[in-house]
Scaffold this motif. Structure first.
Motif, PDB file in Angstrom:
ATOM      1  N   VAL A  90       0.827  -1.205   0.000  1.00  0.00           N
ATOM      2  CA  VAL A  90       0.000   0.000   0.000  1.00  0.00           C
ATOM      3  C   VAL A  90       0.865   1.261   0.000  1.00  0.00           C
ATOM      4  O   VAL A  90       0.629   2.202  -0.772  1.00  0.00           O
ATOM      5  CB  VAL A  90      -0.948   0.002   1.216  1.00  0.00           C
ATOM      6  CG1 VAL A  90      -1.558   1.381   1.429  1.00  0.00           C
ATOM      7  CG2 VAL A  90      -2.048  -1.027   1.026  1.00  0.00           C
ATOM      8  N   MET A  91       1.879   1.305   0.847  1.00  0.00           N
ATOM      9  CA  MET A  91       2.687   2.517   0.957  1.00  0.00           C
ATOM     10  C   MET A  91       3.499   2.787  -0.304  1.00  0.00           C
ATOM     11  O   MET A  91       3.617   3.934  -0.747  1.00  0.00           O
ATOM     12  CB  MET A  91       3.619   2.411   2.166  1.00  0.00           C
ATOM     13  CG  MET A  91       2.895   2.554   3.499  1.00  0.00           C
ATOM     14  SD  MET A  91       1.919   4.082   3.629  1.00  0.00           S
ATOM     15  CE  MET A  91       3.193   5.321   3.521  1.00  0.00           C
ATOM     16  N   ILE A  92       4.059   1.745  -0.896  1.00  0.00           N
ATOM     17  CA  ILE A  92       4.822   1.937  -2.133  1.00  0.00           C
ATOM     18  C   ILE A  92       3.908   2.461  -3.236  1.00  0.00           C
ATOM     19  O   ILE A  92       4.245   3.403  -3.957  1.00  0.00           O
ATOM     20  CB  ILE A  92       5.494   0.616  -2.564  1.00  0.00           C
ATOM     21  CG1 ILE A  92       6.560   0.212  -1.545  1.00  0.00           C
ATOM     22  CG2 ILE A  92       6.122   0.763  -3.951  1.00  0.00           C
ATOM     23  CD1 ILE A  92       7.163  -1.161  -1.792  1.00  0.00           C
ATOM     24  N   THR A  93       2.733   1.871  -3.341  1.00  0.00           N
ATOM     25  CA  THR A  93       1.767   2.321  -4.364  1.00  0.00           C
ATOM     26  C   THR A  93       1.334   3.750  -4.120  1.00  0.00           C
ATOM     27  O   THR A  93       1.249   4.562  -5.056  1.00  0.00           O
ATOM     28  CB  THR A  93       0.529   1.400  -4.354  1.00  0.00           C
ATOM     29  OG1 THR A  93       0.926   0.058  -4.520  1.00  0.00           O
ATOM     30  CG2 THR A  93      -0.427   1.778  -5.473  1.00  0.00           C
ATOM     31  N   ASP A  94       1.057   4.081  -2.874  1.00  0.00           N
ATOM     32  CA  ASP A  94       0.531   5.405  -2.555  1.00  0.00           C
ATOM     33  C   ASP A  94       1.532   6.506  -2.895  1.00  0.00           C
ATOM     34  O   ASP A  94       1.167   7.540  -3.466  1.00  0.00           O
ATOM     35  CB  ASP A  94       0.180   5.473  -1.062  1.00  0.00           C
ATOM     36  CG  ASP A  94      -0.832   6.559  -0.750  1.00  0.00           C
ATOM     37  OD1 ASP A  94      -1.883   6.585  -1.414  1.00  0.00           O
ATOM     38  OD2 ASP A  94      -0.566   7.387   0.132  1.00  0.00           O
ATOM     39  N   VAL A  95       2.785   6.288  -2.556  1.00  0.00           N
ATOM     40  CA  VAL A  95       3.815   7.290  -2.847  1.00  0.00           C
ATOM     41  C   VAL A  95       3.935   7.521  -4.346  1.00  0.00           C
ATOM     42  O   VAL A  95       3.966   8.662  -4.828  1.00  0.00           O
ATOM     43  CB  VAL A  95       5.164   6.838  -2.263  1.00  0.00           C
ATOM     44  CG1 VAL A  95       6.293   7.699  -2.804  1.00  0.00           C
ATOM     45  CG2 VAL A  95       5.144   6.910  -0.742  1.00  0.00           C
ATOM     46  N   GLU A 117      -6.100   1.161  -2.371  1.00  0.00           N
ATOM     47  CA  GLU A 117      -4.824   0.445  -2.234  1.00  0.00           C
ATOM     48  C   GLU A 117      -4.945  -0.647  -1.177  1.00  0.00           C
ATOM     49  O   GLU A 117      -4.495  -1.788  -1.382  1.00  0.00           O
ATOM     50  CB  GLU A 117      -3.714   1.430  -1.869  1.00  0.00           C
ATOM     51  CG  GLU A 117      -3.257   2.285  -3.038  1.00  0.00           C
ATOM     52  CD  GLU A 117      -2.657   3.609  -2.609  1.00  0.00           C
ATOM     53  OE1 GLU A 117      -2.378   4.432  -3.491  1.00  0.00           O
ATOM     54  OE2 GLU A 117      -2.488   3.818  -1.388  1.00  0.00           O
ATOM     55  N   LEU A 118      -5.537  -0.297  -0.031  1.00  0.00           N
ATOM     56  CA  LEU A 118      -5.762  -1.308   0.999  1.00  0.00           C
ATOM     57  C   LEU A 118      -6.652  -2.428   0.474  1.00  0.00           C
ATOM     58  O   LEU A 118      -6.403  -3.617   0.728  1.00  0.00           O
ATOM     59  CB  LEU A 118      -6.409  -0.663   2.230  1.00  0.00           C
ATOM     60  CG  LEU A 118      -5.485   0.154   3.142  1.00  0.00           C
ATOM     61  CD1 LEU A 118      -6.298   1.013   4.099  1.00  0.00           C
ATOM     62  CD2 LEU A 118      -4.557  -0.780   3.920  1.00  0.00           C
ATOM     63  N   LEU A 119      -7.679  -2.044  -0.274  1.00  0.00           N
ATOM     64  CA  LEU A 119      -8.594  -3.038  -0.831  1.00  0.00           C
ATOM     65  C   LEU A 119      -7.876  -3.945  -1.826  1.00  0.00           C
ATOM     66  O   LEU A 119      -8.028  -5.176  -1.788  1.00  0.00           O
ATOM     67  CB  LEU A 119      -9.774  -2.322  -1.504  1.00  0.00           C
ATOM     68  CG  LEU A 119     -10.925  -3.205  -1.992  1.00  0.00           C
ATOM     69  CD1 LEU A 119     -11.555  -3.957  -0.833  1.00  0.00           C
ATOM     70  CD2 LEU A 119     -11.964  -2.344  -2.704  1.00  0.00           C
ATOM     71  N   GLY A 120      -7.078  -3.355  -2.730  1.00  0.00           N
ATOM     72  CA  GLY A 120      -6.385  -4.148  -3.736  1.00  0.00           C
ATOM     73  C   GLY A 120      -5.388  -5.111  -3.128  1.00  0.00           C
ATOM     74  O   GLY A 120      -5.340  -6.296  -3.496  1.00  0.00           O
ATOM     75  N   ALA A 485      -1.584  -1.838  -6.206  1.00  0.00           N
ATOM     76  CA  ALA A 485      -1.364  -2.404  -4.867  1.00  0.00           C
ATOM     77  C   ALA A 485      -1.476  -3.918  -4.891  1.00  0.00           C
ATOM     78  O   ALA A 485      -0.698  -4.627  -4.217  1.00  0.00           O
ATOM     79  CB  ALA A 485      -2.364  -1.810  -3.877  1.00  0.00           C
ATOM     80  N   ALA A 486      -2.411  -4.450  -5.668  1.00  0.00           N
ATOM     81  CA  ALA A 486      -2.561  -5.905  -5.772  1.00  0.00           C
ATOM     82  C   ALA A 486      -1.315  -6.531  -6.421  1.00  0.00           C
ATOM     83  O   ALA A 486      -0.814  -7.570  -5.959  1.00  0.00           O
ATOM     84  CB  ALA A 486      -3.801  -6.237  -6.596  1.00  0.00           C
ATOM     85  N   ILE A 487      -0.820  -5.897  -7.472  1.00  0.00           N
ATOM     86  CA  ILE A 487       0.371  -6.417  -8.145  1.00  0.00           C
ATOM     87  C   ILE A 487       1.587  -6.368  -7.222  1.00  0.00           C
ATOM     88  O   ILE A 487       2.352  -7.344  -7.116  1.00  0.00           O
ATOM     89  CB  ILE A 487       0.642  -5.614  -9.440  1.00  0.00           C
ATOM     90  CG1 ILE A 487      -0.478  -5.868 -10.455  1.00  0.00           C
ATOM     91  CG2 ILE A 487       1.998  -5.975 -10.039  1.00  0.00           C
ATOM     92  CD1 ILE A 487      -0.412  -4.980 -11.676  1.00  0.00           C
TER      93      ILE A 487
END
Length: 756
Positions: A90-95, A117-120, A485-487
């Motif tokens: 989640v954090m990597i995706t969000d940034v 992101e949390l959901l994915g 985020a899922a990936i």
């Protein structure tokens, strides 16, 4: 094994700091756009007020941290290592996602991004657990995911967009009917009533949305008296109306400025209190999970039931986060770019539009005009006349100084933006409805600008296209956040610590690259001589100001022509593409100058009509210059991009000779215009015949080569096109020189006559 998780926490802490920086850059638009757009208070004062609001809001955000731990997935169904993978992905995706939107200068929702992101990531890990179980199927996904929350978020997005836009438009329409654009000359009691309504909404908003989550110790009793919404609002309205009337009648201060100050403070505090979880909620959740896991003896298969319960808040972390947010607000240039998008789309006056019209925006405008005309026919003529009188713009007493930074809208609209956004967010909070502060504040601003008739037929298609782009970006945020985020979660699950290091390194590289590109674009923008429209009202003033425009065009045109033809001769496609971008930028700037001719003519005095003809002719010639340069850059880039035959040696030799001649002409004329020594243009004009003869000679040589040798059709077509366009370019340059020399000669004669 525990060391790995410590490393992960350190990485999450670094990502949290980065996320705070890019997140604040994105969400600054939520609370800054109204104050900046109205220019009610100085930028420094706005920043100080917003900083105080953020600092207080950060300390009141502890209750929201539970959303990251248990709001989207059921922690009791996951082991400790599963939760850490989810949080890391989640954090990597969000940034990465927020930095991408900031670089584009578009506001997006940090609430939506963190939720999806949390959901994915949770869905990915859940599916992995289901696939590893012999008894579970896809139908069991519901026990892992808090699906009700996801549905509420999506429905809240759709509802908030429509409701915020509609209510913003309605309230602004009614406010304008009451106060008009000439609100300074309306009875003072109207300003007092408006102030009472506005300050009541902001007072309730600050209490409920901002401070209610804070632990104020002995002052917590205040909130016991605000539990009844209607009673609180009724007493608040009476108090604040009396206060506003005293403020206006007795003290004689500006109530609108006070509303804007309070609204900026309240929204900044609400942003920090509500949205801080979007930036550090996940790392704090990971920290809490690690403490619980370590206290249990660090077992391998340890479920995270404790995350669903009440955990102590980390006040010191909230304080550090608040400091980082305040520093980012002061020093982030990307935050200013995002604010600019929202302010530009809401501004009252016409000007350069940031977005291009599209089919959907044209369709919406066309049928909206039809609907508006139908409503106008139904309404009584007197009602139409009354409404129209209330929306007449207040005349400007004096001309706006040259290059003055105009307010995008007035104090009334800024106040309504803040008031309506505050009410909507407060109501949603009281009913525990999920809401995005970005969606609400942006759509309220768009609704009020529509009601204020800022979207006239001259700008509506562009403004609506911009709104559609921003809204489309919000939904793209949800899709891309879920998918990425899922990936990333799957990659981390498969690769472990090696995958984490690789993904973090990728994030560092991309963010660093984004930072350097943004800094480079800023430096280029500062270094580039932008074309400033002439705003003088005399012929002599126009000659002086427009000569700077001509000098800049010739300076940039000289480099553009040389770089294009040298790129063509060396078959350097990247150089040709760069020249193509430069030519498009120049053409766009000249088009903007032509689009502002209306305002230029309106600014002229009665005795300076000749100046308008002179300036219009200059812009027409400059457009011819940009069109010639655009054709040369496009034809050259297309030729190389399509892998056609390169130029022959003799062609390159002839082109180099022409380039040298053109460079001399461009350079000489540019220096003359820069120094405003127009008497020297006579020598340049006399060279016209010599240069045109040279180009015609090269055309004749190419005709002979084509007849005598086996030439490439594409090569020949390109070469003739370059020569003919170069001849047109030279003709236009000389025409500009002749126009300035003639006008300079006439004015010199007039000045000499006056001196005698």
């Amino acid at each position: 094994m525990g060391d790995v998780y410590i490393y992960m926490l350190v990485i999450l802490a670094g990502l949290a700091i980065t996320d705070l920086v890019v997140g604040v850059s994105n969400d600054a638009v939520n609370f800054l756009n109204s104050a900046i757009g109205s220019k009610a208070i100085s930028f420094k004062t706005i920043m100080i007020i917003a900083s105080i609001g953020i600092a207080l809001g950060a300390l009141s955000s502890s209750g929201m941290m539970e959303v990251a731990r248990k709001g989207i997935f059921n922690p009791s169904e996951f082991f400790f290592d599963d939760v850490m993978i989810i949080f890391m992905a989640v954090m990597i995706t969000d940034v990465l996602l927020l930095d991408f939107f900031n670089s584009m200068g578009l506001p997006t929702s940090t609430t939506v991004s963190i939720v999806f992101e949390l959901l994915g990531a949770a869905v990915c890990i859940s599916l992995i657990k289901i696939s590893n179980s012999p008894t579970e199927t896809f139908l069991n996904l519901g026990k892992y995911i808090a699906s009700d929350t996801a549905i509420e978020i999506v429905s809240g997005i759709l509802l908030s967009v429509v409701v915020a836009f509609t209510i913003g438009a309605v309230v602004q329409f009614l406010s304008r009917l009451m106060l008009t654009f000439n609100y300074r000359k309306r009875p003072a009691f109207l300003a007092g009533i408006f102030g009472g309504l506005s300050l009541t909404s902001l007072y309730y908003f600050i209490l409920v949305k901002g401070l209610k989550g804070a632990d104020l110790g002995a002052l917590n009793f205040i909130f016991e008296y605000t539990s009844n919404v209607y009673t609180t609002l009724a007493y608040g309205f009476v108090f604040w109306t009396i206060f506003s009337l005293i403020y206006v009648y007795v003290i004689k201060w500006d109530i609108y400025k006070l509303i804007i100050i309070m609204g900026t403070f309240g929204l900044a505090m609400a942003f920090a209190g509500n949205d801080l979880v979007n930036f550090i909620g996940v790392p704090i959740g990971a920290y809490d999970a690690y403490n619980v896991w370590q206290a249990a003896g660090s077992p391998a298969d340890f479920t995270m039931d404790a995350l669903a319960g009440k955990l102590p808040s980390q006040k010191w972390l909230l304080m550090v986060a608040g400091i980082i947010m305040v520093l980012t607000l002061w020093f982030s240039s990307k935050a200013q770019a995002v604010v600019k998008t929202s302010v530009d789309l809401a501004r009252q006056d016409s000007g350069t539009e940031r977005f291009q019209a599209n089919a959907l925006s044209r369709y919406l405008v066309r049928y909206s005009l039809v609907a508006a005309e139908g409503i106008k026919r139904i309404m009584p003529a007197n009602a139409n006349k009354y409404i129209a009188s209330k929306f007449e713009k207040a005349p400007e007493s004096t001309l706006v100084p040259r290059n003055a930074d105009r307010p995008a809208f007035d104090y009334v609209r800024a106040s309504v933006n803040l008031m309506v956004a505050s009410v909507l967010i407060s109501v949603a909070t009281s009913y525990k409805l999920p809401l995005s502060t970005t969606y609400v504040t942006f759509m309220v601003a768009m609704g009020t600008s529509l009601a204020d008739r800022a979207w006239g037929t001259e700008s509506a298609v562009y403004r609506i296209a911009g709104v559609l782009n921003v809204i489309g970006g919000w939904f793209f945020t949800a899709f891309s956040a879920f998918t990425a985020a899922a990936i990333f979660a799957y990659i981390i699950y498969m690769g472990g610590m090696y995958a984490i290091v690789g993904l973090v390194a990728l994030a560092i590289v991309l963010i660093t690259r984004s930072f350097l590109m943004h800094k480079k674009s800023q430096n280029v923008q500062k270094a580039t001589d932008e074309l400033k429209r002439a705003e003088s009202n005399t012929i002599q003033g126009i000659i002086e100001e427009s000569s700077d425009i001509v000098s800049t065009v010739f300076k940039r045109g000289k480099h553009m022509y040389q770089n294009t033809l040298e790129g063509l001769m060396t078959q350097d496609l990247s150089s040709l593409k760069k020249s193509r971008k430069v030519s498009k930028k120049l053409a766009g700037e000249i088009d903007n100058l032509r689009n502002n001719i209306y305002f230029f003519i309106k600014n002229l005095d009665e005795t300076s009509i000749g100046a308008s003809k002179f300036y219009i002719n200059v812009l027409g010639h400059l457009q011819d210059v940009s069109q010639s340069l655009d054709y040369i850059s496009k034809a050259s880039a297309d030729h190389i991009n399509n892998n056609h035959k390169s130029l022959k040696f003799n062609q390159i030799k002839d082109l180099k000779e022409i380039i040298l001649q053109l460079q001399d002409i461009f350079g000489e004329v540019q220096q003359i215009f820069s120094a405003k020594e127009f008497g020297k243009l006579e020598a340049v004009i006399h060279k016209k015949r010599e240069i045109l003869v040279l180009v015609d000679h090269k055309i004749e040589k190419q005709v002979k080569r084509t007849k005598d040798a086996d030439e490439s059709p594409k090569n020949t077509t390109l070469y003739f096109g370059l020569l003919l366009e170069t001849r047109d370019l030279l003709n236009t340059v000389i025409q500009i020189a002749e126009q300035y020399y003639t006008e300079y000669d006439v004015n010199r004669f007039d000045r000499d006559s006056e001196s005698e």
